[in-house]
Every structure is written in structure tokens, then in C-alpha cells.
Design an enzyme around this catalytic site. Structure first.
Site, PDB file in Angstrom:
ATOM      1  N   ASN A  49       0.838  -1.203   0.000  1.00 17.95           N
ATOM      2  CA  ASN A  49       0.000   0.000   0.000  1.00 17.95           C
ATOM      3  C   ASN A  49       0.872   1.252   0.000  1.00 17.95           C
ATOM      4  O   ASN A  49       0.944   2.021   0.952  1.00 17.95           O
ATOM      5  CB  ASN A  49      -1.015   0.005   1.146  1.00 17.95           C
ATOM      6  CG  ASN A  49      -0.405  -0.207   2.506  1.00 17.95           C
ATOM      7  OD1 ASN A  49       0.721  -0.678   2.629  1.00 17.95           O
ATOM      8  ND2 ASN A  49      -1.145   0.148   3.538  1.00 17.95           N
ATOM      9  N   HIS A 101      -5.805  -9.115   4.401  1.00 14.33           N
ATOM     10  CA  HIS A 101      -6.402  -8.214   5.387  1.00 14.33           C
ATOM     11  C   HIS A 101      -7.900  -8.496   5.317  1.00 14.33           C
ATOM     12  O   HIS A 101      -8.558  -8.131   4.350  1.00 14.33           O
ATOM     13  CB  HIS A 101      -6.078  -6.766   5.006  1.00 14.33           C
ATOM     14  CG  HIS A 101      -6.754  -5.736   5.851  1.00 14.33           C
ATOM     15  ND1 HIS A 101      -6.061  -4.811   6.596  1.00 14.33           N
ATOM     16  CD2 HIS A 101      -8.067  -5.450   6.061  1.00 14.33           C
ATOM     17  CE1 HIS A 101      -6.901  -4.012   7.224  1.00 14.33           C
ATOM     18  NE2 HIS A 101      -8.130  -4.380   6.913  1.00 14.33           N
ATOM     19  N   ASP A 139       2.936  -5.547  11.878  1.00 21.19           N
ATOM     20  CA  ASP A 139       2.070  -4.564  11.217  1.00 21.19           C
ATOM     21  C   ASP A 139       2.575  -3.153  11.502  1.00 21.19           C
ATOM     22  O   ASP A 139       1.795  -2.227  11.772  1.00 21.19           O
ATOM     23  CB  ASP A 139       0.610  -4.727  11.632  1.00 21.19           C
ATOM     24  CG  ASP A 139      -0.352  -3.942  10.747  1.00 21.19           C
ATOM     25  OD1 ASP A 139       0.071  -3.456   9.687  1.00 21.19           O
ATOM     26  OD2 ASP A 139      -1.540  -3.809  11.124  1.00 21.19           O
ATOM     27  N   ASN A 180      -6.049  -0.906  12.919  1.00 25.53           N
ATOM     28  CA  ASN A 180      -7.009  -1.693  12.166  1.00 25.53           C
ATOM     29  C   ASN A 180      -6.403  -3.057  11.834  1.00 25.53           C
ATOM     30  O   ASN A 180      -5.406  -3.115  11.137  1.00 25.53           O
ATOM     31  CB  ASN A 180      -7.388  -0.966  10.869  1.00 25.53           C
ATOM     32  CG  ASN A 180      -8.550  -1.613  10.158  1.00 25.53           C
ATOM     33  OD1 ASN A 180      -9.235  -2.458  10.717  1.00 25.53           O
ATOM     34  ND2 ASN A 180      -8.770  -1.236   8.914  1.00 25.53           N
TER      35      ASN A 180
END
Length: 427
Positions: A93, A178, A304, A277
Site C-alpha cells: 500500500n 487483510h 504490522d 485496524n
């Protein structure tokens, strides 16, 4: 030829700490033994230190290209080295996303040029990490992709995930998910429950994760793909994965340090440092994650690592981005809270943070053996240390663990036989 001799370090041998010396020649481990007296260009005194295989993190965000105000390949990989990691896998990302072979080759070149540690690179599942157009998986594998993930977003259409899994299975590549059903998040900023109600903040029900994992394990069973679930956060999701494994589905999963260390009970005010998240679940969820690690349902720990700017995280949870940093605090926080407190053994922690990630993803890392690449970390397990934002090498300081007193500080990280991180004073 450069020779380095690590003397008197404590290594895990058959599950317990034993004193060993390690001889490194160039980028390889050449000897491991007691009282080695081989000639060396440098002798490193590791008396009283734990000498570990370099940690392996299959889930980090390096933000480059596109968001270099948050992190770069250089700063993110230095942060990983500071945490004792020698191999990391970077999520896609970034802007632009590595969704074509040319972009993948560019990312790999950047990672190699600026990386302080070994960096594996994810490709996306779909074009630009959204929609239903599946990338050219075969071409991306040929270009050097490590695995496929839309991390940051769940794949919303079951048919798209099914077709992606079929292609990935044919290529013997992992789909790393995810898991989040957008129709079940309701604009929430933390776990839906009593705490979110008390704080007056919109909640995300944990079923948003569990429902998509349940869908995906059925698709994985139908396709035979290696399906890996990112950052498992709820007790119900653990149950689904446990049942899928029992049924023979090729599913693996990870848990983050923050979901093991914290629950929504730790959110007592509107504090964006605790916004991630998936969100921190209930204490029941946290205990289920610990149990899942101990019984083998959860395979590994991955950070993460998600850096953001100070200004972004100074906002309300309603506006701040999701995510906390993790590379630099993971080992010392987990060692202090779980190993030093007797809940986990040191061998278990290293298994989850080094051995299993390397084994499951077939990466040449995660163990100290003669003729292996010299990737290792030296930790001080006995000296108390207070985590300070000033010591972070990441651009991101968005950690709720700043100010915590811990043991397990990284003293030195060696990658390919060379120092990637050395604390002060140099030993």
C-alpha cells in the site's frame, strides 16, 4: 575475507540457553561451538547477551514511494534492524502500488538500494489494491513478488478472491489477506463494545473480520491455495481458523504484538495512539489470541509496523489514521510481558518471531546454523530500559509503548555478516 568472532553469547540450544561462540566469515556462519579460538578481524564480546537468529517480520509498511513523510525504505528498515529484525516483508500500500512487473522491479531495486535488512516485497491482489481486476500474478512472480496482498483493504467480492486464489495456487504463491468486510465496519474507529459506548466513539464489530475469514477459508479449501490471515484480532476468528486447520485447509495466520499486549480496556480516553485496524478487541479476544498462539492455531507474530506523522496522530480517533509502529518495540515488549513473566518460554517467542515465519513462507532465515547467512541479533535480557521516542529510527513515533520499562533491548543486529544496528556504547 573478513572474519568476526562472537564470544560467550547465550544461544538457544535444544530449547534452553547455552553459551556458544559463533565464527562469521564474510556473510556466512562458519562455526558454532564452545571456546572457539579461531583468528578473527573482530571479536565481539557477547557475555551475558542472548544471541538469536535474526527476527523475521512478514508484515511491515515502509510507505515509500508516495508517503515518505511517514517513513522511507531506509528509515523503516533501520527501525527493523533496531528491533532485531533481519528480514521483513513490505506491504504494497504505497503510491504507486507494485501491481505491474515494472513497478515490482522498481520497488525491489529501491528496497535493495536503501534497505538495511533483507526486504521481501508483496504485490497486490488487484490493480491499485481495489476493485475486481486481478493483477498478472505470473508476471509479478517472475518479477520477484514475495506473495500477494491487498493489505489495508479486504477483497470485497468473493468471486474475485476465488479467482485470485485459483491463480495463486497454480503458481504456488500465498494469498495474504487483510480480512475486513467494508459493509460491516459502519465508519467505526475502535472495537464495538462497552468501551466504545462509554467513550461515545463509533465501533467496528469484530464480525467484520470473522465473516470475511470464514468466507476465505471456504474459498481456500476449494482452491488449495496457501491462505494467510493478517493480524487476527478476535476470538471468533481464532475459532474459525482452528476449525479450518482441523479440516485440513492450508491456512496460516499471524497476530500483532499490540493485540497480544492490549485490549480496548486500555482505551480510557480518545487516544489515537491506540487506533489501529483491526482495532484492539475485548480482553476476552486478547486471551483467545494468547491461547491461539499457545495451541498452534496462530502460527506467528508480525508487527504490522504502520508509521504516521506526529500531526496525524495528534488528532481525535475520529480523524486520525489507523496504525501504530511496531518494529522497534515488538521483541522487548513481548519478552518483558510474556517471557520474563513466565507466560511464554524464550524458545516459543523466537519460534513465533523468527523460525515459523521463515518456515511457512519458505524464506532462508530464522535459524542459526553453520553455512547459513549470518543474520542474527544480540539482545540484553536483563538490563531494564525505558522506551523513548528519541531512540526510534523510524520516522513514526505513534507507539503507545513509549515510556514503558522493558528488558530485551537490542544491542546489535547483523545482516549478511555486517552490522545493521549497534547500540551505544559499542560492545
Amino acid at each position: 575475507m573478513t572474519k568476526r568472532l562472537i564470544k560467550n553469547g547465550q544461544c538457544l540450544i535444544d530449547g534452553r540457553l547455552q553459551v556458544r561462540d559463533i565464527l562469521i566469515e564474510n556473510d556466512q556462519i562458519k562455526m558454532i561451538g564452545e571456546h572457539l579460538n579461531e583468528p578473527a578481524d573482530q571479536i565481539i564480546n557477547a557475555q551475558g547477551l542472548f544471541v538469536s537468529p535474526g527476527l523475521v517480520d512478514v508484515h511491515v509498511h515502509l510507505r515509500e514511494p508516495g508517503q515518505t513523510d511517514k517513513e522511507t525504505v531506509k528509515t523503516g528498515s533501520l527501525a527493523a534492524a533496531h528491533g532485531g529484525y533481519t528480514t521483513i516483508a513490505a506491504m504494497p500500500n504505497v503510491l504507486p502500488t507494485p501491481d505491474t512487473p515494472a513497478r515490482m522491479r522498481d520497488m525491489l531495486a529501491l528496497n535493495k538500494r536503501d534497505g538495511a535488512v533483507h526486504i521481501l516485497q508483496y504485490a497486490t491482489i488487484t490493480t491499485d489494491r481495489g476493485g475486481d481486476e486481478i493483477v498478472d500474478m505470473a508476471a509479478l512472480k517472475d518479477a520477484g513478488a514475495f506473495a500477494f496482498s491487498n493489505d489495508g483493504n479486504g477483497v470485497q467480492t468473493a468471486g474475485t478472491m476465488y479467482q485470485a486464489m485459483k491463480q495463486a495456487a497454480q503458481l504456488n504463491m500465498a494469498v495474504v489477506a487483510h480480512a475486513e468486510d467494508d459493509s460491516l465496519t459502519y465508519g467505526g474507529v475502535m472495537h464495538e463494545g462497552a468501551v466504545s459506548q462509554q467513550l461515545g466513539l463509533p465501533g467496528i464489530p469484530s464480525v467484520s473480520e470473522t465473516a470475511q475469514v470464514a468466507r476465505d477459508v471456504a474459498l481456500a479449501a476449494a482452491t488449495g491455495v496457501h491462505y494467510h490471515v493478517c493480524h487476527v484480532s478476535s476470538a471468533a476468528t481464532v475459532q474459525v481458523i482452528r476449525a479450518a486447520k482441523a479440516a485440513g485447509v492450508n491456512v496460516t495466520c499471524e497476530v500483532s504484538p499490540h493485540h497480544l499486549l492490549l485490549s480496548d480496556q486500555n482505551i480510557i480516553t480518545d487516544n489515537a495512539m491506540l487506533k489501529m485496524n483491526p482495532p484492539l478487541g475485548s480482553e476476552t479476544d486478547r486471551q483467545a489470541l494468547i491461547s491461539g498462539l499457545l495451541d498452534g492455531t496462530i502460527d506467528m507474530i508480525a508487527t504490522d509496523h504502520a508509521p504516521h506523522t506526529d500531526a496525524e496522530k495528534a488528532q481525535s480517533m475520529l480523524k486520525a489514521p489507523f496504525g501504530i509502529t511496531g518494529s522497534e518495540t515488538a521483541f522487548e515488549m513481548l519478552y518483558t510481558r510474556f517471557v520474563a513473566d513466565g507466560k511464554f518460554s524464550l524458545a516459543q517467542l523466537i519460534n513465533w518471531m523468527a523460525v515459523k515465519p521463515a518456515q511457512i513462507f519458505n524464506v532462508e532465515a530464522g535459524s542459526l546454523r553453520v553455512n547459513n547467512t549470518a543474520d542474527l541479533a544480540l539482545f540484553d535480557l536483563t538490563t531494564p530500559h525505558t522506551i523513548s521516542r528519541d531512540e526510534f529510527l523510524s520516522k513514526g513515533h505513534n507507539s503507545p509503548f513509549i515510556g514503558e520499562q522493558v528488558m530485551g533491548q537490542t544491542v546489535r543486529t547483523i545482516v549478511d555478516g555486517q552490522d545493521a544496528f549497534v547500540s551505544q556504547p559499542v560492545i
